[in-house]
Design a protein around this motif. Sequence first.
Motif, PDB file in Angstrom:
ATOM      1  N   THR A  14      92.642   8.888 107.069  1.00 23.71           N
ATOM      2  CA  THR A  14      91.204   8.395 107.516  1.00 23.71           C
ATOM      3  C   THR A  14      90.357   8.748 108.659  1.00 23.71           C
ATOM      4  O   THR A  14      91.675  10.295 109.218  1.00 23.71           O
ATOM      5  N   ALA A  15      88.987   9.364 108.642  1.00 27.68           N
ATOM      6  CA  ALA A  15      88.631  10.539 109.674  1.00 27.68           C
ATOM      7  C   ALA A  15      90.104   9.884 111.189  1.00 27.68           C
ATOM      8  O   ALA A  15      90.703  10.706 111.790  1.00 27.68           O
ATOM      9  N   ARG A  16      89.863   8.012 111.326  1.00 28.28           N
ATOM     10  CA  ARG A  16      90.696   7.924 112.649  1.00 28.28           C
ATOM     11  C   ARG A  16      92.672   8.166 112.617  1.00 28.28           C
ATOM     12  O   ARG A  16      92.740   8.605 113.378  1.00 28.28           O
ATOM     13  N   GLU A  61      84.411  11.604 105.763  1.00 30.28           N
ATOM     14  CA  GLU A  61      85.049  10.766 106.283  1.00 30.28           C
ATOM     15  C   GLU A  61      85.164  12.944 107.069  1.00 30.28           C
ATOM     16  O   GLU A  61      85.110  12.639 108.732  1.00 30.28           O
ATOM     17  N   LEU A  62      84.750  13.811 106.481  1.00 27.61           N
ATOM     18  CA  LEU A  62      84.289  14.948 107.437  1.00 27.61           C
ATOM     19  C   LEU A  62      83.433  14.778 108.905  1.00 27.61           C
ATOM     20  O   LEU A  62      84.021  15.455 109.954  1.00 27.61           O
ATOM     21  N   LEU A  63      82.793  14.367 108.908  1.00 25.91           N
ATOM     22  CA  LEU A  63      81.876  14.517 109.499  1.00 25.91           C
ATOM     23  C   LEU A  63      82.154  13.513 110.803  1.00 25.91           C
ATOM     24  O   LEU A  63      81.694  14.060 112.005  1.00 25.91           O
ATOM     25  N   SER A  64      82.853  12.593 110.542  1.00 27.08           N
ATOM     26  CA  SER A  64      83.093  12.003 111.901  1.00 27.08           C
ATOM     27  C   SER A  64      84.018  13.100 112.119  1.00 27.08           C
ATOM     28  O   SER A  64      84.438  12.579 113.819  1.00 27.08           O
ATOM     29  N   LEU A  65      84.988  13.399 111.430  1.00 27.96           N
ATOM     30  CA  LEU A  65      86.218  14.403 112.225  1.00 27.96           C
ATOM     31  C   LEU A  65      85.628  15.534 112.837  1.00 27.96           C
ATOM     32  O   LEU A  65      86.208  15.572 113.836  1.00 27.96           O
TER      33      LEU A  65
END
Length: 170
Positions: A14-16, A61-65
């Motif tokens: 996940t991005a987290r 979740e690329l945008l969050s990362l």
Amino acid sequence: MVGEKGRRSAVRLTARGAIALALVATLAGYVLTAVFGVEQIVGAAFVLASVLGVVLVNRRELLSLVVTPPLVFFCATLFVELGRAFGSVSIVQSLALGLYTSMTQGAPWLFAGSALVLGIAWRRGLRDNVRELREELKAGAEMTRPRQPFVPEPEGYFEPKVYGTPRGED
């Protein structure tokens, strides 16, 4: 990542998880730098963990990362410099000088890691994530707009009304 038989890697973050990986690796780089005295270990650990994180993260979740590498590097540096500053006479002065020194020494690594993360994410589908976000925001904005335009109250709306006919006029 495509394997020998055309299968995708089963490991997905996940991005987290990818952010945590970069943070832990950067902190580990600071520990190794203290042990071996080689300043480049921190930057190399940060870049390696950031690239590994963007390769293994779920595409949605690329945008969050992609926005987090500078924050991760700063948080790791702040944590380490706070630890160093507590042993000094002037904590604030030591913290400020330590942050300045560490951030300037790590700037090339920070820029390289951020650029690599952005480039890899772009190739993996970041453009689609941005497009979906725009569509969601546009749809949300359309839902919050009133369907009918605002109609102001007619003039004299708050004036008292007199019911019936006036006295004296029959």
